[in-house]
Design an enzyme around this catalytic site. Structure first.
Site, mmCIF file in Angstrom:
data_model
loop_
_atom_site.group_PDB
_atom_site.id
_atom_site.type_symbol
_atom_site.label_atom_id
_atom_site.label_comp_id
_atom_site.label_asym_id
_atom_site.label_seq_id
_atom_site.Cartn_x
_atom_site.Cartn_y
_atom_site.Cartn_z
ATOM 1 C CB VAL A 86 -0.708 0.024 1.068
ATOM 2 C CG1 VAL A 86 -1.653 1.349 1.501
ATOM 3 C CG2 VAL A 86 -1.672 -1.243 1.083
ATOM 4 C CG ASP A 102 -8.857 14.574 2.181
ATOM 5 O OD1 ASP A 102 -8.021 14.259 2.824
ATOM 6 O OD2 ASP A 102 -9.719 15.495 2.187
ATOM 7 C CE LYS A 147 6.730 15.025 6.948
ATOM 8 N NZ LYS A 147 5.968 13.930 6.201
ATOM 9 C CE1 TYR A 151 6.183 18.362 6.055
ATOM 10 C CE2 TYR A 151 8.524 19.559 6.211
ATOM 11 C CZ TYR A 151 7.550 18.626 5.796
ATOM 12 O OH TYR A 151 8.044 17.586 4.890
#
Ligand SMILES: NC(=O)c1ccc[n+]([C@@H]2O[C@H](COP(=O)([O-])OP(=O)(O)OC[C@H]3O[C@@H](n4cnc5c(N)ncnc54)[C@H](OP(=O)(O)O)[C@@H]3O)[C@@H](O)[C@H]2O)c1
Length: 259
Positions: A12, A65, A159, A155
């Site tokens: 996947v 989504d 991460k 951001y």
């Protein structure tokens, strides 16, 4: 064990409609894996599926989504009849510039995709991989995920979440035969920069980054995927953490828009 035996027959790949995810999907197909391609843009996924099919692989397109309610459950439903040996979660996006220049809903959307969907997907696919006693989960972090980053503060925090989650899960999953790896690209030529409102002078090729990811699925370290990332890490490695924050902040200031 051969690559396809360990990580196949089905993988996947999220974020498969462009950039790093698309390049990873192509490389996994060339290694003989069948693919579930996940992202929102169905037309791009179908075009990729047709190309990979013409080369002899099987593909299933799941246009979703991943920030939507129950998106992960829908993906599980679409894959419940498949023997999935690998999850590569490359869907993600960034926001550059001053934190308060972005409305809260954009921050929450990024949090949902980069963090919440990661936890949901791991929770959905890891049990099956552990039952098989072989397979992998590859998460995509970032070179910005090692400490705070001014002008991309949230951001970078998402991460850091991904890197930390993967490091912990790596140890938990290893005795069950499952490799959890985390990959930290530096600037890479993809759709990322436009969506993040950032610009980069030089950037790595997504196919070379994807090659690195596919080769290092069994790595127990945070994988730096390109020489730019190495250079950035190396050049700041002797500096204390507070100084690294400021140095990278100077670089990010030049890469982002300021009113
Ligand atoms: N490029 C870089 O410099 C860089 C550096 C470090 C880390 N990264 C990370 O690498 C990963 C891949 O990004 P990229 O560089 O390949 O950028 P990209 O070309 O913009 O690809 C992002 C992918 O995520 C998918 N996506 C975005 N929002 C989604 C949503 N709500 N639901 C499902 N899929 C969604 C996009 O597909 P749709 O739009 O079709 O949904 C696309 O396939 C991200 O996690 C990014 O943070 C990138």
């Amino acid at each position: 064990m051969q690559f396809a035996q360990r990580f196949g027959p089905w993988a996947v790949v999220t974020g498969a409609s462009s950039g790093i995810g698309e390049a990873v999907a192509r490389q996994l197909a060339s290694k003989g894996l069948d693919l579930v391609l996940v992202a929102r843009r169905a037309d791009r996924l179908s075009a990729l599926s047709a190309q990979l099919h013409a080369q002899g692989g099987q593909c299933r397109v799941v246009a979703l989504d991943l920030t939507g309610d129950a998106a992960c459950e829908q993906l599980v439903e679409h894959t419940s009849d498949l023997d999935v040996g690998l999850l590569v979660h490359a869907a993600g996006f960034g926001l550059g510039g001053p934190h308060l220049d972005r409305p809260l809903h954009q921050h929450l959307e990024m949090l949902d995709l980069n963090c919440r969907s990661t936890v949901e997907l791991v929770h959905a696919f890891l049990p099956g991989l552990q039952r098989r006693g072989r397979g992998g989960i590859a998460l995509v972090g970032s070179i910005l995920g090692f400490h705070g980053v001014p002008w991309s503060a949230h951001y970078a925090a998402t991460k850091a979440f991904v890197v930390s989650l993967a490091e912990g899960l790596q140890v938990e999953a290893a005795p069950h035969g499952v490799d959890v790896s985390v990959h930290a690209p530096g600037p890479t030529r993809t759709g990322f920069f436009e969506r993040a409102s950032m610009q980069a002078g030089s950037a790595a090729d997504p196919h070379s980054v994807a090659g690195h990811i596919v080769r290092r699925l069994r790595s127990r370290r945070v994988v730096l995927t390109d020489w730019l990332g190495w250079l950035i890490r190396l050049s700041t490695s002797t500096a204390p953490r507070w100084l690294r924050v400021r140095i990278v902040g100077q670089v990010m200031r030049g890469m982002t828009h300021h009113r």
